[in-house]
Every structure is written in C-alpha cells, then in structure tokens.
Design a protein around this motif. Structure first.
Motif, PDB file in Angstrom:
ATOM      1  N   LEU A 317      20.607  -7.274 -24.839  1.00  6.87           N
ATOM      2  CA  LEU A 317      20.632  -6.172 -23.878  1.00  6.87           C
ATOM      3  C   LEU A 317      21.907  -5.349 -23.961  1.00  6.87           C
ATOM      4  N   THR A 318      22.960  -5.943 -24.502  1.00  3.66           N
ATOM      5  CA  THR A 318      24.205  -5.194 -24.577  1.00  3.66           C
ATOM      6  C   THR A 318      24.307  -4.405 -25.878  1.00  3.66           C
ATOM      7  N   PHE A 319      23.884  -5.040 -26.982  1.00  2.00           N
ATOM      8  CA  PHE A 319      24.119  -4.382 -28.268  1.00  2.00           C
ATOM      9  C   PHE A 319      22.845  -4.102 -29.065  1.00  2.00           C
ATOM     10  N   SER A 333      13.760  -3.503 -19.073  1.00  2.00           N
ATOM     11  CA  SER A 333      14.674  -2.458 -18.652  1.00  2.00           C
ATOM     12  C   SER A 333      14.440  -2.088 -17.194  1.00  2.00           C
ATOM     13  N   ARG A 336      16.239  -4.513 -15.101  1.00  2.00           N
ATOM     14  CA  ARG A 336      17.684  -4.360 -15.223  1.00  2.00           C
ATOM     15  C   ARG A 336      18.163  -3.078 -14.547  1.00  2.00           C
ATOM     16  N   ALA A 337      17.222  -2.143 -14.290  1.00  2.00           N
ATOM     17  CA  ALA A 337      17.638  -0.779 -13.930  1.00  2.00           C
ATOM     18  C   ALA A 337      18.502  -0.713 -12.685  1.00  2.00           C
ATOM     19  N   VAL A 339      20.477  -3.090 -11.530  1.00  2.00           N
ATOM     20  CA  VAL A 339      21.659  -3.962 -11.583  1.00  2.00           C
ATOM     21  C   VAL A 339      22.879  -3.144 -11.985  1.00  2.00           C
ATOM     22  N   PRO A 340      23.927  -3.182 -11.166  1.00  2.00           N
ATOM     23  CA  PRO A 340      25.071  -2.331 -11.478  1.00  2.00           C
ATOM     24  C   PRO A 340      26.014  -2.885 -12.545  1.00  2.00           C
ATOM     25  N   PHE A 341      25.887  -4.181 -12.885  1.00  2.00           N
ATOM     26  CA  PHE A 341      26.840  -4.774 -13.834  1.00  2.00           C
ATOM     27  C   PHE A 341      26.288  -4.757 -15.249  1.00  2.00           C
ATOM     28  N   PRO A 342      27.187  -4.846 -16.233  1.00  2.00           N
ATOM     29  CA  PRO A 342      26.716  -5.083 -17.595  1.00  2.00           C
ATOM     30  C   PRO A 342      26.132  -6.491 -17.689  1.00  2.00           C
ATOM     31  N   PRO A 343      25.266  -6.738 -18.674  1.00  2.00           N
ATOM     32  CA  PRO A 343      24.569  -8.030 -18.745  1.00  2.00           C
ATOM     33  C   PRO A 343      25.507  -9.241 -18.754  1.00  2.00           C
ATOM     34  N   GLY A 429      28.643 -11.398 -25.174  1.00  2.00           N
ATOM     35  CA  GLY A 429      28.888 -10.171 -24.433  1.00  2.00           C
ATOM     36  C   GLY A 429      29.911  -9.282 -25.128  1.00  2.00           C
ATOM     37  N   PHE A 430      30.793  -9.893 -25.924  1.00  2.00           N
ATOM     38  CA  PHE A 430      31.810  -9.101 -26.614  1.00  2.00           C
ATOM     39  C   PHE A 430      31.317  -8.565 -27.947  1.00  2.00           C
TER      40      PHE A 430
END
Lengths: 509, 372
Positions: A317-319, A333, A336-337, A339-343, A429-430
């Motif tokens: 979901l991040t990359f 999606s 996730r829409a 949700v204010p934070f990154p995954p 996540g990184f």
C-alpha cells in the motif's frame, strides 16, 4: 550487564574464592559447638537446639525436616544410647541417609538442606541424619504446553519429583544423572541427565564444562540458566528448549539430547535443539501421520504469515500499488480512504494494541484476562474502524497474524516470532518489498550462523541432512522415522526398519 | 568495538536513505486503469485516460480525462492539472489505439509503454474502430467503470480463445522480431455496448488490414493450438447425402475442439511450407434428421468439415499474404530451420508474399454429443 562468567578475575578475588571452603574443626565441647554454630549461621529464629542428655545435643532448622521421622526414629534411638560415640549413634539410627562429618561448615550446609546435626560431648565428629522434607506443589497438568492427547502431567518445582518422573518414563540403567551446584548465594542444585550411548559425548562434555565454568551469584530459574549457557546469549532466538512436559523431555533424551533439571524450576532444559524442532509438538507423535503432517505444515506457514503478512500489506500500500490484484483494488483503497495515517503508522498502532492486549491478558488473573480479550477485540477493533483510525482489512490481517503467532507450540519461540514482526514492518514501511527482502535475508543469515551446543541450528535444512527430514517439516509414519537425529551419536542399531510396516499375523493354535 | 562502530555507521546511513524512497500510498493516487490514444492535428496525440478516484465521502468514481499534446508524458502532465490526486499508471490494464492512429503506426507508443517500468507487460492492447475518445467518454447505462469493463471483456475472450491474444509482452516480442507481425483485437461501440468486432493486422507497426470477428477462430487456429473451443459451421447439404435430410445447408456446432498446428518448411528453395492442423472435436448440435449413428455418415461429415476449414484457412492466408502481415510465425519457422538463410526484414517481406503453403487439415469427430 551480563551475569556470565567474568573474564578478568583479580588475584584478591581468587584468594577469596579459595578462602571460602574454610575447614573449621568441630569443637568437642558442647557450649563451644553451639556458640560457633550460632555465630556461623547468625542464630536464625528457626534454629532448634534440643538437649537430649547431658552429652548429646541435636540441632536442626525447623520446617526443613520431617518431624515424624524425628519423633519416631531419632529421638527414641537417642534416648536408648546415652554416653556413646557418634559412630555408635550412626549405626543404631534406622534412617537411610546417615553420615559422619568432621568439619563444621559441611555440617551446616547439610543442615541448611534439611539434616539433623547430632553432637556428642567430647567428640569432634558430628552425626548427620538427612531427613529433609520438601514442601512442594502436587503434580498438575502442564498449563503452557497443554495437549489434547497424551499424558497430562507436568514437572513441578522439586528436582527430586522431577527426576523420579523421568525415571518412571525411562527405566534404563544407561540414564545418567550428574549433579551440580550452581550459584554462590543460592547453591541451587541441578542435574544433567542424558542416556549413555544415545547422547553424543561431546554434547555432554560441553554442557558439563559450561555449567562448571559458571561463576554466578544466584540461579533461581532454568530459563536463566539456559540463557547463560547457550551458544549465543545476545541472539533473540532461544537455542535450548524449555519444557514442562516430562514426556517431551524424555522424548528428547531418547533422541540423543542432553537434559538439565534445575531445582526450584518447573521447566527443564533440553539441548541441543534446532530451529525446526521448536515448532514441533509432542502431540504430533500421538496423531496419525497425515494429520500430524498437515498440522506441522500449517504451523510452518503460520510463521511466514505471522512475520510477513502485515509487512507485505504495508509495503504494497505504500510503494507497490501495481501488485494489488484488480478485484481487491477498490475494496482496499475504499477502506483506506478515511484513514489519515500512512499504512506503516496504521499497522504499527494496531500491532501495538494487540501486544498490549496480550500483555494485559497474561499479567491479569485468568478470569479477568478473558474479559480483556473480549473488550480489546470487539470494542477497540470495531471502534477503531468506525473512528477511521484503521481500515477494516488491516484489522483482519493483524488478527490473522496474531492468531498465527500463537500456533507456535513453544512459548519462548512464539514470543520471538511475534516481536520479529515489528522491525520487518518498519523496514517494509521504509523501503517496501526491498525492506522485507532485507529483513528476510538478515533473519536467514542470523539463523544460519547460530548453533546450539555447537550443533547447527538450522539442522535438517542447512547443512542438508535428508535423513532427518522424515521428522521435521512433515511427520512420516513411525516406521520411517529415524529415532536419533544425525546430531547425536548412534551406537544403537535402529530397530525400526521398514519391516515393521507389515505386522505379522500370528496364528495361535 | 570497531565492528560495532561500523555497524552503527551503516545503520545511521540506512536511516538517512529512508527519505529517498518515493512513497505512493494507494488511496492518495489516482489510478489510471485504461488509456486510449488518438490522432490529433499537427502530429499531436490525444490521450484519454480512465482514472479511478477514491473518495472518502462519496462512492469512489471513475473519471475520464482527455488531453492533447505531442508526447504521452506531456498529456499526463496536462491531465495531472485536472485531477485532485497524482496520477499513477501502474494499475493500467488496457491500452487502446484509435483506428487512424493505428494506421499511422503505433510502434512508438508501444515502445514508450514498454520502457515505462511501472506498467506491467501483461496489459492488453486493442484497436478501436473510430476514435478511442468517443468510445471511452460515452456514458454507458450499465457500465460503471468503463476501464474495468473493457479489461474484463478482452480478458475473458482472450482466455477463452475467442480472439487473438494481445498482451504487451507478446506484441513487443512480435514487433521486435524482424520476421513476424502482430495482430490486435478491434473494439467497436455498438449502441449501448462495446464488442470485439474483428482482428486488426499489423505490418511493421502499422495497421494494414482487418478481418471480421467470424474469422477469429481460423486465425487463432493458424497461430496456436486450441485447448478447448467451440465452432459453428455451415456445411453444404449435398455433401452429406443423407436420405431424409434434403435441405441445401446443414448447420452444425462442434465443441471441445482441440487442435494442433505445426508449420514445416518443405523446401526453402521453392519457398514451400506445410501447415498441418490436427483437429479433434465433439459434435454438439446437428439437425435431428441426420442419422449420426451411421459411421459412414460421420466420415462424410468429417470430410465436409475438413473441406470447409481448408477453404477458410487458405482464404485468410491469402488475405494476410496480400497485406503482407505474417502473424502466424512462418518467418520464425523459416529462420529456425533454414541454415544460413540470413533472413532480413525486407527479404522475408518478399518471400512471404510469394510463399506456397500446403494446408493439411485432419478433422476427427471423436464423439457425437452426449445423449441420455
């Protein structure tokens, strides 16, 4: 930082070490003996001194000895023999363990374990009658390693009970038992058990050497001992197995492992243990082989799910939105829409909540613990989704990961699998899939470098020992299983050959 | 100690690289699921993108945006100006070309698509009769997501072997081969529906001809093996010669069609090829007056089907020779089997036009339906 043996022992230390077993002769005079005794053990409140006659005195520590034996055996005997030497008393006492000691400190040590000291005026020898009684918990079912099929008895905290349990399972003169005393302050006794002829000599030697090299002050639990004497104390992976099941312990001994039982601890140590074996349960032997194989494969896939499922979600979901299958795209999606934070933050928060719930459940009494589970599961889960802090698909994934991590039959290894997920999530996540790959390689390299008592940790996989595969990922029918792994010596011929598949029909006429 | 220092430095440097990773969080990008290219005036290209927008408040919707610019990247920048989220093409499934653009040549467009590492090589390419813009922008009554609709339409037809397979990978493979050409399915808007209307033949990146959808079966049979397919045939009634059945035309349907195609170079000097097709099928539908339990009749029918297929195949082959588009792989076979042939693009063009192909079809009706 580490309680392990200190490398730089100074000269003064060495001298102190030597001074400790100071030989003190036993004073022939009664009063002098008593005063010296009280001085050495700081005249505790539970010290009982009883004058039988003018010449004979007995001392013992209350609650450590068996009062019945004292009243029925020792006291009447001493009444009869007056004015005699300790030798006569020793011979006339009808107790299994009676000794003569000419040194005070040794006598005191015995008294601390639970012996009655009998002093006779004018003699510099003590009679020691060992009638220790040990208050211990009764045998109960093992709570952490419960099984559906199989024996329902677990070790308790008494070393004598534990060894007797083991001897009941293995009636074999080759079962060796070597006693050690560890810890300057606690003098904890422990036993190294192995079966001569099955266990490899070098493993037994290594255990012996590591235990006698220990220079520690206290030892209260076998888990501490296992961390102190295993190959890599810094690694997060346990290298020795801790078990509370006598049948599992005996199974280990019979397959050539070395066992350690520590007094005061209900967990026994088995070594060397390989990574794969941590995911096997004793129960696998009790089930039919296809079922056992299925369950084992399930457990191994659960490890992978538990470590890598959440990171894959985070990374995708991040990359790597390209890898999401088209039918999943919209539901993923849309959930996730809001949700204010990154995954990565979302996943870490949820994982932390699960860990908090688990920790809270483990620390609380059983009855309250269950409520915590329900409260956490339903209230937190549903509320978090409705509040828009997490997506509901992630809740499913996290729950699946948590569930899979609890399938590991060993508690210590289960912990590792659960905690290992966090660095992998952060790396995912990184750096996305690259980070997951990095973590995977790192874990693999680390595992391949480990050893347990010098034996390879990833044993049947690397170095490849094909013959051991019959009882690793899968469990083949019992006749096909090699009982002793390659790590251990093999003097027994293997009786279980393929012939035992066919059961002969005996016709009795 | 030194080891630990090295480790710390490594870890710290890793920490700093973290910022370099380019995040594309799923719900914060607009997903382009389909792009259609058309010719615009002055050497420019009109790109029409179908974008899936995720909206937290409302139902997620599908946007169709269209822009004209000289490069496809240029159109992307222009479309970006009109959308609330950054566009990403990684979820693209279908690439469409307007008929006019296809005739002008799509080699460049394929090349740029292939070079974009975001885009998977399993996306489908297709040609649109008319312009792709009008096909995409029409508000279909029953279709909510036109991008997904077209993808599913092409996907299941290719998987069922109803039309030529046109993934980017296959098209690029054929395009970069000097002696092979590719074919794409043709999409056509018919009222409220989109349908696959035929096959477009390409030669060197330019669309040179097309055949209707009815010929798909034969084209595929020459290109590849069938695993499972259905065919409807109209046979000459007289050829069957059954006593009760007197009509002029006999319609039959066969299914479970399994074919095996092989191309053999018979004589490189004479430019002669063998095209062998082994055709096995099950008879599914036939007029009830025809007594199919008669083995002689089945034999006759096999012969009639054989004749029919041979006729169709040779007609299609003649057509593709005429427009000079070798989508079947004769050239590849020639190059593979003739030593020192030194086949170049130009050479094969001439050879293909003049080659002689012996078509051998071997039809076998294995079962005649399932009756109770």
């Amino acid at each position: 930082m580490f309680r392990g043996p200190k490398k730089n022992v100074t000269n003064t230390n060495e001298q102190q070490n030597k001074k400790e077993p100071d030989k003190v002769p036993i004073p022939p005079s009664q009063t002098e003996f008593l005063s010296k005794l009280k001085e050495t053990i700081h005249s505790p409140a539970d010290l009982v001194v009883k004058y039988i006659s003018e010449t004979v005195t007995i001392t013992f520590l209350d609650f450590l000895i068996d009062g019945k034996t004292l009243n029925e055996q020792i006291l009447p005997t001493l009444e009869k023999v007056i004015n005699t030497s300790p030798k006569v008393i020793k011979e006339s006492l009808l107790i299994a363990e009676v000794d003569l000691v000419a040194e005070l400190n040794q006598g005191i040590l015995e008294m601390l374990i639970g012996a009655v000291l009998i002093h006779v005026e004018g003699h510099s020898e003590l009679v020691i009658a060992k009638i220790s009684s040990y208050q211990s918990r009764g045998l109960s079912a093992p709570e952490n390693e419960s099984q559906v099929i199989g024996s329902q008895v677990g070790f308790n905290e008494n070393i004598a009970t534990n060894i007797s349990l083991i001897r009941r399972y293995i009636t074999n003169p080759n079962l060796c038992n070597e006693k050690f005393t560890v810890g300057k302050d606690t003098r904890t006794s422990l036993s190294v058990l192995y079966i001569d002829g099955i266990a490899a000599e070098e493993h037994v030697n290594t255990v012996r050497q590591r235990i006698s090299d220990l220079d520690i002050l206290d030892l209260l639990d076998s888990a501490v001992l296992s961390e102190l004497i295993d190959d890599n104390s810094i690694s997060m992976f346990p290298q020795f197995l801790l078990t509370e099941r006598p049948d599992r312990f005996c199974d280990g001994l019979l397959s050539g492992k070395v066992g350690i039982v520590v007094n005061g601890s209900s967990m026994a140590i088995l070594c060397p243990y390989s990574f794969i074996e941590f995911f096997q349960s004793r129960e696998d032997q009790n089930l039919r082989w296809p079922i056992a194989t299925f369950i084992r494969l399930l457990r191994f896939s659960a490890i992978l799910i538990s470590i890598f499922f959440t990171p894959i979600y985070v990374a995708a979901l991040t990359f790597h939105y390209e890898v999401i299958p088209q039918p999943l795209l919209v539901p993923l999606s849309e959930s996730r829409a809001i949700v204010p934070f990154p995954p990565i933050v979302e996943a870490l928060v949820l994982e932390l909540i699960i860990e908090l719930l688990r920790e809270a459940g483990a620390r609380l009494p059983t009855k309250v613990g269950q409520t915590i589970g329900i409260v956490g599961g339903i209230v937190l889960g549903t509320a978090a989704v409705q509040a828009g802090i997490t997506s509901n698909i992630l809740i499913i994934i996290i729950a699946l990961c948590a569930l899979s991590s609890f399938t590991t039959p060993n508690y210590l290894m289960g912990n590792v699998i659960r905690i290992l997920r966090f660095p992998v999530i952060i790396l995912a996540g990184f750096w996305g899939f690259l980070g997951i790959m990095l973590a995977f390689c790192f874990i693999m390299i680390h595992l391949l470098r480990q050893s347990s008592l010098g034996a390879p940790y990833m044993a049947p996989i690397y170095p490849p020992r094909w013959k051991d595969w019959s009882d690793s990922f899968v469990r083949l029918p019992l006749p096909l299983i090699r009982r002793q792994s390659v790590n251990s010596r093999e003097t027994h011929t293997i009786q279980n050959t393929n012939d035992s598949f066919a059961k002969e029909e005996k016709v009795i006429e | 100690m030194k080891k630990i220092k090295v480790l710390i430095v490594l870890l710290l440097s890793c920490l700093f690289i973290i910022g370099c990773a380019n995040q594309r969080i799923l719900e914060r990008i607009g997903l382009v699921t389909l792009v259609g290219y058309d010719v615009a005036e002055e050497n420019k290209v009109t790109a029409t993108s179908v974008i899936r927008q995720i909206n937290p408040e409302l139902q997620s919707k599908v946007e169709v945006q269209s822009e004209t610019e000289s490069t496809s990247k240029g159109t992307r920048v222009k479309v970006d100006m009109k959308t609330s989220k950054k566009l990403a093409a990684g979820q693209m499934r279908v690439l469409l070309f307007g008929e006019d653009l296809a005739k002008k040549g799509i080699e460049e467009a394929i090349h740029t698509t292939m070079m974009n590492n975001e885009i998977s090589t399993s996306i489908y390419l297709a040609v649109v009769k008319g312009s792709s813009k009008s096909l995409l922008e029409y508000p279909y009554k029953d279709v909510t997501d036109v991008g997904q609709h077209i993808y599913n339409l092409i996907d299941h037809n290719i998987k069922q072997q109803h039309t030529v397979s046109s993934t980017l990978h296959e098209v690029v493979r054929d395009n970069y081969s000097e002696v092979r050409n590719f074919a794409l399915p043709i999409l056509h808007k018919k009222g409220e529906f989109i349908e696959i209307d035929g096959v477009a033949f390409f030669s060197h990146g330019k669309m040179v001809g097309s055949l209707p959808a009815g010929d798909n079966f034969y084209i595929l049979m020459m290109q590849d093996n069938f695993k499972e397919s259905t065919l409807e045939l109209v046979l000459d009634g007289e050829s069957i010669d059954a006593s009760k059945f007197q009509e002029k035309q006999l319609q039959i349907a066969v299914d479970s069609v399994k074919t095996k195609r092989s191309i053999k170079v018979v004589d490189p000097e004479l430019n002669e090829f063998d095209l062998n097709i082994d055709f096995k099928c099950r008879l599914l539908e036939i007029n009830s007056l025809v007594p199919i339990n008669d083995p002689k009749l089945v034999e006759k029918m096999e012969k009639a089907v054989n004749q029919k297929i041979e006729n169709e195949v040779s007609r299609i082959l003649e057509y593709s020779q005429e427009i000079n588009s070798d989508i079947y792989g004769f050239g590849e076979q020639y190059r593979a089997h003739v030593r020192g042939g030194k086949l170049t693009d130009q050479k094969w063009r001439e050879k293909f036009r003049e080659m002689k192909v012996n078509i051998n079809v071997d039809v076998e009706i294995i079962r005649n339906g399932v009756f109770e």
